[in-house]
Design an enzyme around this catalytic site. Structure first.
Site, PDB file in Angstrom:
ATOM      1  N   ASP A   1       2.713   5.451  -7.132  1.00  0.00           N
ATOM      2  CA  ASP A   1       3.978   5.339  -6.403  1.00  0.00           C
ATOM      3  C   ASP A   1       5.200   5.191  -7.298  1.00  0.00           C
ATOM      4  O   ASP A   1       6.324   5.265  -6.817  1.00  0.00           O
ATOM      5  CB  ASP A   1       3.920   4.128  -5.452  1.00  0.00           C
TER       6      ASP A   1
ATOM      7  N   HIS B   1       0.870  -1.182   0.000  1.00  0.00           N
ATOM      8  CA  HIS B   1       0.000   0.000   0.000  1.00  0.00           C
ATOM      9  C   HIS B   1       0.904   1.228   0.000  1.00  0.00           C
ATOM     10  O   HIS B   1       1.612   1.475  -0.965  1.00  0.00           O
ATOM     11  CB  HIS B   1      -0.922  -0.116   1.227  1.00  0.00           C
TER      12      HIS B   1
ATOM     13  N   HIS C   1      -2.378  -2.379  -9.980  1.00  0.00           N
ATOM     14  CA  HIS C   1      -3.325  -1.798  -9.028  1.00  0.00           C
ATOM     15  C   HIS C   1      -4.564  -2.671  -8.988  1.00  0.00           C
ATOM     16  O   HIS C   1      -4.978  -3.210 -10.014  1.00  0.00           O
ATOM     17  CB  HIS C   1      -3.708  -0.370  -9.463  1.00  0.00           C
TER      18      HIS C   1
HETATM   19  N1  CMC Z   1       4.833  -6.936 -10.816  1.00  0.00           N
HETATM   20  C1  CMC Z   1       4.714  -8.139 -11.414  1.00  0.00           C
HETATM   21  N2  CMC Z   1       3.586  -8.845 -11.489  1.00  0.00           N
HETATM   22  C2  CMC Z   1       2.503  -8.296 -10.909  1.00  0.00           C
HETATM   23  C3  CMC Z   1       2.532  -7.062 -10.257  1.00  0.00           C
HETATM   24  C4  CMC Z   1       3.752  -6.358 -10.229  1.00  0.00           C
HETATM   25  N3  CMC Z   1       3.865  -5.166  -9.643  1.00  0.00           N
HETATM   26  N4  CMC Z   1       1.316  -6.777  -9.781  1.00  0.00           N
HETATM   27  C5  CMC Z   1       0.541  -7.794 -10.106  1.00  0.00           C
HETATM   28  N5  CMC Z   1       1.257  -8.728 -10.803  1.00  0.00           N
HETATM   29  C6  CMC Z   1       0.749  -9.993 -11.386  1.00  0.00           C
HETATM   30  C7  CMC Z   1       0.562 -11.051 -10.318  1.00  0.00           C
HETATM   31  O1  CMC Z   1       1.719 -11.833 -10.176  1.00  0.00           O
HETATM   32  C8  CMC Z   1      -0.613 -11.820 -10.883  1.00  0.00           C
HETATM   33  O2  CMC Z   1      -0.121 -12.646 -11.920  1.00  0.00           O
HETATM   34  P1  CMC Z   1      -0.762 -14.143 -12.123  1.00  0.00           P
HETATM   35  O3  CMC Z   1      -2.181 -13.875 -12.538  1.00  0.00           O
HETATM   36  O4  CMC Z   1       0.089 -14.772 -13.150  1.00  0.00           O
HETATM   37  O5  CMC Z   1      -0.684 -14.814 -10.781  1.00  0.00           O
HETATM   38  C9  CMC Z   1      -1.466 -10.752 -11.529  1.00  0.00           C
HETATM   39  O6  CMC Z   1      -0.548  -9.702 -11.904  1.00  0.00           O
HETATM   40  C10 CMC Z   1      -2.547 -10.168 -10.619  1.00  0.00           C
HETATM   41  O7  CMC Z   1      -1.912  -9.732  -9.413  1.00  0.00           O
HETATM   42  P2  CMC Z   1      -2.590  -9.721  -7.985  1.00  0.00           P
HETATM   43  O8  CMC Z   1      -1.535  -9.729  -6.936  1.00  0.00           O
HETATM   44  O9  CMC Z   1      -3.636 -10.787  -7.940  1.00  0.00           O
HETATM   45  O10 CMC Z   1      -3.329  -8.322  -8.010  1.00  0.00           O
HETATM   46  P3  CMC Z   1      -3.902  -7.543  -6.771  1.00  0.00           P
HETATM   47  O11 CMC Z   1      -5.009  -6.707  -7.276  1.00  0.00           O
HETATM   48  O12 CMC Z   1      -4.200  -8.473  -5.641  1.00  0.00           O
HETATM   49  O13 CMC Z   1      -2.668  -6.637  -6.290  1.00  0.00           O
HETATM   50  C11 CMC Z   1      -1.184  -4.828  -6.015  1.00  0.00           C
HETATM   51  C12 CMC Z   1      -2.565  -5.270  -6.517  1.00  0.00           C
HETATM   52  C13 CMC Z   1      -1.101  -3.285  -6.074  1.00  0.00           C
HETATM   53  C14 CMC Z   1      -0.998  -5.239  -4.542  1.00  0.00           C
HETATM   54  C15 CMC Z   1      -0.092  -5.476  -6.907  1.00  0.00           C
HETATM   55  O14 CMC Z   1      -0.248  -5.039  -8.240  1.00  0.00           O
HETATM   56  C16 CMC Z   1       1.320  -5.170  -6.412  1.00  0.00           C
HETATM   57  O15 CMC Z   1       1.818  -5.884  -5.533  1.00  0.00           O
HETATM   58  N6  CMC Z   1       1.997  -4.103  -6.973  1.00  0.00           N
HETATM   59  C17 CMC Z   1       3.298  -3.724  -6.497  1.00  0.00           C
HETATM   60  C18 CMC Z   1       3.176  -2.911  -5.231  1.00  0.00           C
HETATM   61  C19 CMC Z   1       2.627  -1.521  -5.503  1.00  0.00           C
HETATM   62  O16 CMC Z   1       3.071  -0.816  -6.394  1.00  0.00           O
HETATM   63  N7  CMC Z   1       1.656  -1.086  -4.670  1.00  0.00           N
HETATM   64  C20 CMC Z   1       1.097   0.277  -4.738  1.00  0.00           C
HETATM   65  C21 CMC Z   1      -0.354   0.296  -5.102  1.00  0.00           C
HETATM   66  S1  CMC Z   1      -0.903   1.963  -5.543  1.00  0.00           S
HETATM   67  C22 CMC Z   1      -0.799   2.886  -4.115  1.00  0.00           C
HETATM   68  C23 CMC Z   1      -1.752   2.473  -3.074  1.00  0.00           C
HETATM   69  O17 CMC Z   1      -2.947   2.288  -3.349  1.00  0.00           O
HETATM   70  O18 CMC Z   1      -1.312   2.343  -1.931  1.00  0.00           O
END
Ligand code: CMC
Length: 423
Positions: free
Chosen positions: A359, A264, A303
């Site tokens: 971010d 986050h 996201h």
């Molecule tokens: N790098 C590589 N792969 C990713 C990433 C990433 N940053 N984000 C998602 N994926 C892949 C993930 O591995 C999955 O692949 P598969 O379907 O093959 O298993 C797919 O995309 C869906 O990911 P998810 O984890 O199920 O998606 P989510 O909606 O649960 O997670 C997230 C959202 C923001 C936690 C995630 O994208 C992430 O960890 N990003 C990096 C951390 C980040 O930048 N966070 C800031 C968010 S914006 C500011 C805020 O709101 O605080």
């Protein structure tokens, strides 16, 4: 017009139920009336609307973000953080008279009780993370303002809102000054909200610290962009704790604790650490290949809700250019640009609809402005306080039920206790 209902057939009994769709959702209570023994299973709330809200509109498919109906692009271009905070809290932009009184209230509540600083903040270990200090200090404020428990009294609520928004930068700067062994700087009421924060961060011996106007404006824009983002993890924490009728300081501390996490508000810190680890442009392809093989994530990408470019990221990228004209270019910028270029043309990221989020570039700006990376989540918490407070008030005015989700039990069946000598 099409029938705005969903029909469910229970194949166990053959019974059919019509459930109305209202504002794009179906009330789980209608489902429950029809099928009381079947719960929705939705870990992480991927498909659950936990409340009604009139504060922030977000369309993740189209990359749209609006506060109270106003597009984020217009607010970032023309408004200020404090005006946006007023908008989020009150639903309308302030009139000149309302604005004057709001600015006056915030300005005159920036001081913190001496005991918060001397006894509390200075009691931390010398290398305490400033976000940990902030979370604890915000929780501690509830012990200083006993009237905060009067959550059903609008006048008392307003007092706590003003205190929290006004004192957040003072606590944040105090945490930083302590962590670098510098003396505390008192707020300067003659400065604007962002300029005062920069003064409390950086002032040394000069009688008045005037930050570069371009940096003051850049910080204000970043504060606007971070002020709210509907039902994100920290706002959900705020609403959950608030729904138990805890005082706003305790609920706000819970929200800030959620924001501390690297998924986050800690992501901008993670971005800089990632860029540091990558080190140079020629290492970018190998890093991307590693991410695709499951070795870590591309921080600042992806996201839960945005499935196209995060509109905030586009604004942050522009602000970065303006800041670098004053501070000089952040040496990590080229690596970030290369990462973005590679990722946006790679099927792994394209097919998963992973784009830069807010971010990805904000950390580069904070770093160029001189903030240590430990301060990045703190910089997020300062403006998000306005959003947390707006949601808290909305929740109380809606007389929301206490948050209490159900579960699908998957543990052991009943069994008999075994005395320790027989195990
Ligand atoms: N790098 C590589 N792969 C990713 C990433 C990433 N940053 N984000 C998602 N994926 C892949 C993930 O591995 C999955 O692949 P598969 O379907 O093959 O298993 C797919 O995309 C869906 O990911 P998810 O984890 O199920 O998606 P989510 O909606 O649960 O997670 C997230 C959202 C923001 C936690 C995630 O994208 C992430 O960890 N990003 C990096 C951390 C980040 O930048 N966070 C800031 C968010 S914006 C500011 C805020 O709101 O605080």
């Amino acid at each position: 017009m099409a029938d705005e209902t969903i029909t469910i057939t229970d194949n166990r009994s053959g019974e059919r139920f019509d459930i109305p769709i209202v504002d794009g959702g179906i009330a789980a209570s209608s489902w429950r009336k029809a099928l009381p023994d079947v719960l929705f299973f939705d870990p992480g709330y991927l498909s659950t609307a936990a409340c009604e809200s009139a504060i922030t509109y977000l369309d993740g498919e189209e990359g749209i973000l609006r506060y109270r109906g106003y597009p984020i692009e217009q607010l970032a271009e023309r408004s200020t953080y404090l005006e946006v905070a007023y908008l989020l809290l009150n639903g309308e932009l302030p009139t000149p008279a309302q604005n004057e009184s709001w600015l006056h209230d915030i300005t005159y509540h920036t001081f913190i009780h001496e005991n918060v600083r001397k006894r509390f903040l200075e009691g931390f270990h010398y290398d305490a993370h400033p976000m940990g200090m902030l979370v604890s200090a915000v929780a501690a404020l509830s012990t200083f303002y006993l009237d905060a428990k009067e959550i059903h009294d609008p006048e008392s609520r307003q007092k706590q809102i003003v205190r929290l928004i006004a004192k957040m930068p003072t606590l944040a700067a105090a945490a930083h000054r302590f962590s670098v062994g510098m003396p505390f700087v008192y707020p300067d009421n003659s400065l604007s909200f962002p300029a005062n924060f920069l003064s409390m961060m950086w002032k040394v011996a000069e009688p008045r610290f005037d930050a570069h106007p371009a940096l003051v404006r850049a910080l204000d824009v970043l504060f606007i962009l971070h002020a709210d983002h509907e039902q994100n993890c920290s706002t959900t924490a705020m609403r959950t704790v608030g729904s138990a009728h805890a005082d706003p300081y305790s609920a706000c501390a819970a929200a800030a604790a959620a924001l501390y996490g690297p998924r986050h508000g800690g992501a901008n810190e993670a971005v800089i650490r990632m860029l540091h680890d990558i080190g140079s442009l020629e290492n970018v392809p190998a890093f991307i290949a590693g991410v695709k093989q499951g070795r870590g994530r591309l921080q600042g990408f992806g996201h839960r809700v945005y499935k196209s470019y995060d509109p905030r990221a586009a604004i942050v990228k522009k602000v970065a250019g303006e800041v670098f004209e004053v501070t000089g270019k952040n040496p990590f910028l080229d690596i970030a640009l290369k990462l973005e270029e590679e990722a946006l043309s790679d099927d792994y990221f394209v097919s998963r609809r992973l784009y830069p989020n807010v971010d990805f570039y904000s950390g580069l700006i904070y770093q160029a402005m001189g903030f240590p990376i430990e301060m990045f989540p703190v910089l997020f918490a300062i403006p998000r306080t306005a959003g947390w407070m707006a949601h808290w008030v909305e929740l109380l005015e809606q007389d929301a039920k206490i948050a209490r989700p159900r579960q699908l039990y998957v543990g052991a069946d009943q069994r008999q206790y075994v005395p320790i000598d027989q195990r």
